[in-house]
Design a protein around this motif. Structure first.
Motif, short mmCIF file in Angstrom:
data_model
loop_
_atom_site.label_atom_id
_atom_site.label_comp_id
_atom_site.label_asym_id
_atom_site.label_seq_id
_atom_site.Cartn_x
_atom_site.Cartn_y
_atom_site.Cartn_z
N ALA A 183 5.73 58.53 -14.41
CA ALA A 183 4.37 57.62 -14.35
C ALA A 183 3.55 58.58 -14.21
O ALA A 183 3.55 59.80 -14.01
CB ALA A 183 4.82 56.97 -12.73
N ARG A 184 2.21 58.14 -14.97
CA ARG A 184 1.15 58.90 -15.00
C ARG A 184 -0.14 57.92 -14.98
O ARG A 184 -0.09 56.75 -15.73
CB ARG A 184 1.00 59.93 -16.29
CG ARG A 184 1.53 59.13 -17.36
CD ARG A 184 1.88 60.10 -18.58
NE ARG A 184 2.20 59.33 -19.93
CZ ARG A 184 3.15 58.72 -20.21
NH1 ARG A 184 4.20 58.71 -19.37
NH2 ARG A 184 3.50 58.07 -21.34
N ILE A 195 -4.01 58.13 -16.22
CA ILE A 195 -4.86 59.06 -16.70
C ILE A 195 -6.30 58.23 -17.13
O ILE A 195 -6.18 57.33 -17.88
CB ILE A 195 -4.70 59.69 -18.05
CG1 ILE A 195 -3.60 60.82 -17.77
CG2 ILE A 195 -5.63 60.52 -18.62
CD1 ILE A 195 -1.93 60.45 -18.05
N GLY A 196 -7.28 58.48 -16.07
CA GLY A 196 -8.47 57.64 -16.34
C GLY A 196 -8.08 56.32 -16.43
O GLY A 196 -7.69 55.66 -15.25
N VAL A 197 -8.37 55.54 -17.36
CA VAL A 197 -7.94 54.15 -17.79
C VAL A 197 -6.89 53.51 -17.94
O VAL A 197 -6.32 52.45 -17.89
CB VAL A 197 -9.17 53.58 -18.61
CG1 VAL A 197 -10.72 53.64 -18.36
CG2 VAL A 197 -9.11 54.21 -20.06
N ASN A 198 -5.96 54.60 -18.26
CA ASN A 198 -4.43 54.11 -18.85
C ASN A 198 -3.54 54.52 -17.68
O ASN A 198 -3.52 55.56 -16.92
CB ASN A 198 -3.92 55.23 -19.79
CG ASN A 198 -4.83 54.94 -20.99
OD1 ASN A 198 -5.66 54.16 -21.34
ND2 ASN A 198 -5.03 56.08 -21.80
N LEU A 245 0.35 54.24 -16.50
CA LEU A 245 1.59 53.89 -17.21
C LEU A 245 2.55 54.21 -15.95
O LEU A 245 2.70 55.19 -15.22
CB LEU A 245 1.84 55.02 -18.08
CG LEU A 245 1.02 54.68 -19.36
CD1 LEU A 245 0.83 56.22 -20.01
CD2 LEU A 245 1.45 53.61 -20.39
N GLY A 255 -0.80 58.50 -23.90
CA GLY A 255 -1.79 58.03 -22.97
C GLY A 255 -2.59 58.83 -22.33
O GLY A 255 -3.63 58.68 -21.52
N TYR A 284 -10.45 63.07 -23.60
CA TYR A 284 -9.50 62.88 -22.60
C TYR A 284 -9.54 61.73 -21.94
O TYR A 284 -10.97 61.31 -21.32
CB TYR A 284 -9.68 64.13 -21.80
CG TYR A 284 -8.48 64.12 -20.68
CD1 TYR A 284 -7.12 63.70 -20.63
CD2 TYR A 284 -8.91 64.35 -19.21
CE1 TYR A 284 -6.37 63.74 -19.56
CE2 TYR A 284 -8.31 64.42 -18.23
CZ TYR A 284 -6.90 63.98 -18.33
OH TYR A 284 -6.07 63.96 -17.14
N ALA A 285 -8.72 60.63 -21.65
CA ALA A 285 -8.86 59.50 -21.15
C ALA A 285 -9.41 59.69 -19.70
O ALA A 285 -9.97 58.73 -19.18
CB ALA A 285 -7.60 58.78 -21.07
N GLY A 286 -9.03 60.76 -18.93
CA GLY A 286 -9.45 60.79 -17.70
C GLY A 286 -10.66 61.72 -17.43
O GLY A 286 -11.05 62.03 -16.29
#
Lengths: 338, 424
Positions: free
Chosen positions: A80-81, A83-86, A88, B114, B315-317
């Motif tokens: 599971a991760r 990251i920002g908008v993603n 999972l 991701g 970076y998405a974050g």
């Protein structure tokens, strides 16, 4: 609140609560034994609780998590991760002991284990031998003794990675000092880190160089604690120098030497920085020990294989536990009390 | 009753905590209503330290002049560590940069995991049609664009003209010629002819392509590294080292290669535009005209070099997406690309940049442009970035005599099949 934690602590620590003799009843435990123990020793448990909690968080949780991961097929792609908008979710599944059978039946684990054992045994025996020799030399009254001692402790005082990088420069093929010296003597340079066999010798040399000071200091301390009357008595009986060493020094050093050998074995078995910084386990995989290989699974191959890495980690732990247990048992049969 | 109070308090505390987490206001920069950008943009650059990095740092900090409220933090991360370092930080969600210079093969992998923000329709991606087709290919994944091409490159032979003259040899065009040239150089000057980088599988690719091989064939989902061509390519590199035509190292390959070439200890190496700036700092190349570049020698089947390069990805974050988009746009604009070419001889990724004055007259670009156009593209799948780790272990083992070429490609092929589920 406090009651809750201390109760769980009792469970965690096993409920063999030692009772004070004055309150000991000797009867079979009546109901509410835990409560009685708590009321008797609540202060002791409160004192211990923070330590138990901290150890649980720092050691217990990662250990349990590692064992759990080794029973799954977790890797970078399926944990599971977010990251920002993603976001999972985790998709790894439980695979039982598959990782262990793979490790123990495949060539890689056993091959790496073989080299790890060679590395450990040779490093420990050479450092112990050198440390013993140096300690005995420095135990005499020689001119400039403290200067020698300081110089010999130096490798220990320098941060490990600094010395390892210094060695890496020395070993460099074209521009390293060692090969320059050889070339000056008209000898062809040696490929210190590029040839598999020589690379193995090179990493052992560096580790011995790093490990001797510890051995020397520990054994020197041991030597100084042997009463000189014993030597005098031996001399009166006409013992030679070798006999004095054999029958006075070695038995006198036993408590120290058994401990340093155990410690040194465990440290060397898991000596990450020397291998990693000197050769990265190369050339190929020639100098890869179990720990560096486990690191490689988790941080260098992609997708990063957490499951296999944890499996190797657990196996390393098991091996060291077995070793420590056997070692202690052997010592105990020889009449050493630990 | 007391228990009830505790429970209520607990629920209340939890609810409070939850709302605190939920109200995630962008306090850390972003764009204000006035449209002015602010905040910090951290950029991980992977260019060659000691030469390229100075220029990129200067250019990156030039962004602050356009946007005074933005603070650009330039970090140079060694190329060899950057892929794993970024993955560790990105997954942990702390310590990752806002913008990363992502090698072309890493881009689909990061996107698949991701870690990257999609850039379609953001200010980061301007005039998309202007980018070279080969450069844009690696930035696409699953129908979205995840990066913007920064530089494009391929490989060629770098040679020392003075040493060639002293030995009276011409630039080799085939592997056999490479061996004879090396022999002559050894006989005339006592130096080794060629440096073969032995600790990075990227340097093995042109030999693999030269025998008509490839790592994988994405079109029909087969692993091809363990074909006859793969075995042959391994034999070729082993023979170069064993015959004394080339020297190699199992560790510190990049540093040793550059040092040997810059000091005139070897006459040739295979390298790309990213090595030019560093090579010019060497004592043999005080006179820049002494450096010659030529196409990589062809093998028995073909002549080919890999197409590589770098993209900039966000970076998405990132806490500061708006400023990061603008920064990526600034770093990939025509003006920036022309300046990079002028100072570092790297190849732009924008078609229109090739019309700019410093690019038009640049010899290195002039040489590499056709090379890039005919370079071999790797498949831009998430696993492309994972193909080198198994290969480099076996490649080094072959060069150091720990395994045979046949066994090496077999082992590599097996680990590829483990990686690429269902491929033949």
């Amino acid at each position: 609140m406090a009651v809750h934690t201390s109760q769980s602590v009792v469970k965690a620590a096993g409920d063999d609560v030692a009772r004070g003799r004055s309150r000991g009843t000797g009867n079979p435990p009546p109901p509410g034994r835990i409560r009685r123990a708590l009321s008797t020793h609540w202060y002791a448990w409160t004192m211990v609780a923070p330590v138990v909690v901290v150890i649980g968080v720092i050691i217990g949780y990662p250990l349990v998590r590692g064992i759990y991961l080794s029973l799954t097929d977790a890797n970078e792609r399926n944990v599971a991760r977010s990251i920002g908008v993603n976001h999972l979710p985790a998709t790894y599944k439980f695979v039982g002991l598959d990782n262990y059978t793979d490790a123990l039946t495949g060539n890689q684990f056993l091959g790496t284990l073989g080299w790890t054992l060679v590395w450990t045994v040779s490093c420990v025996s050479i450092t112990f031998g050198l440390g013993m020799a140096l300690a005995n030399i420095l135990n005499r009254k020689i001119a400039g003794r403290s200067a020698y001692r300081m110089a010999l402790i130096l490798p220990w005082a320098v941060p490990g990675f600094v010395s390892v990088f210094a060695w890496r420069f020395l070993y460099n093929n074209d521009r390293g000092l060692l090969n320059k010296v050889l070339a000056g003597g008209g000898i062809d340079g040696i490929n210190w880190l590029g040839d598999p066999t020589i690379a193995k010798i090179s990493v052992i040399v560096v580790n011995v160089w790093l490990g001797v000071p510890f051995m020397m200091v520990a054994l020197l301390g041991g030597l100084q604690s042997i009463p000189s009357e014993q030597y005098e008595a031996a001399e009166m009986d006409g013992a030679t120098a070798w006999q004095r060493f054999r029958h006075v020094t070695l038995p006198g050093l036993r408590p120290v030497s058994t401990t340093v050998i155990l410690l040194s074995t465990i440290w060397t078995f898991n000596m990450f920085p020397v291998i990693f910084l000197l050769t990265r386990g190369g050339p190929g995989e020639a100098t890869q020990i179990l720990v560096t290989q486990a690191y490689k699974f988790s941080f260098e191959v992609s997708p990063r294989d957490f499951a296999q890495s944890s499996t190797w980690g657990v196996l390393i732990l098991v091996l060291l536990l077995i070793f420590a247990t056997i070692y202690r048992r052997v010592l105990r049969t020889q009449g050493d009390d630990w | 009753m007391r228990r009830g109070i505790t429970a209520t308090a607990l629920v209340a505390a939890l609810a409070l905590a939850a709302t605190a987490c939920g109200s995630d206001d962008k306090s850390d920069g972003g764009s204000k209503s006035s449209g002015e950008l602010s905040g910090t943009v951290t950029w991980w650059d992977t260019s060659t330290a000691g030469s390229e990095d100075k220029v990129f740092k200067k250019i990156a900090e030039g962004f602050e002049k356009l946007h005074p409220k933005v603070d650009v933090k330039y970090v140079n991360v060694p190329f060899g560590d950057a892929q794993n370092k970024f993955k560790n930080a990105a997954q942990a969600g702390s310590g990752a940069p806002d913008v990363i210079r992502s090698e072309v093969a890493w881009t689909p992998e990061f996107a698949d995991l991701g870690y990257l923000a999609p850039l379609d329709g953001t200010p980061a991606l301007q005039k998309e049609s202007d980018f070279l087709k080969q450069a844009a290919a690696s930035t696409k994944y699953n129908g979205k664009t995840y990066a913007v091409p920064q530089v494009i490159d391929s490989m060629g032979i770098f040679y020392n003209k003075k040493m060639f003259k002293a030995a009276g040899v011409e630039v080799p065009t085939t592997i056999d010629e490479l061996k004879t040239v090396s022999k002559k150089i050894k006989a005339k000057t006592g130096k080794t002819g060629f440096y073969l980088r032995g600790d990075d599988a990227y340097w093995f690719l042109s030999f693999l392509y030269g025998e008509g091989g490839d790592m994988v064939n994405a079109a029909d989902k087969t692993v091809t590294i363990d074909d006859a061509a793969g075995v042959k390519a391994m034999k070729v590199v082993k023979d170069l080292v064993d015959s004394g035509a080339a020297k190699t190292d199992a560790t510190d390959g990049w540093d040793n290669m550059q040092a040997s070439f810059k000091n005139g200890d070897v006459a040739m190496m295979i390298n790309g535009p990213w090595a030019v700036a560093d090579t010019y700092t060497g004592k043999e190349f005080q006179d820049k005209a002494n450096l010659g570049v030529a196409p990589v020698p062809s093998g028995s089947a073909a002549q080919g070099a890999p197409q590589g390069g770098h993209n900039l990805a966000v970076y998405a974050g990132s806490k500061n997406l708006d400023a990061s988009y603008a920064f990526v746009d600034y770093m990939t604009s025509v003006k920036t690309q022309a300046q990079v070419t002028k100072e570092l001889n790297l190849l732009p990724t924008r078609t229109s940049a090739y019309a700019e004055e410093p690019v038009v007259n640049n010899e290195i670009v002039g040489f590499f442009k056709p090379v890039v156009e005919s370079a071999v593209e790797r498949p831009w799948i998430p696993e492309t970035g994972s193909l080198f780790a198994p290969l480099v272990t076996e490649y080094t083992k072959v060069l150091t005599g720990q395994t045979t070429p046949e066994k090496a490609v077999k082992t590599t092929g097996d680990s590829y099949r483990k990686l690429l589920k269902g491929w033949k």
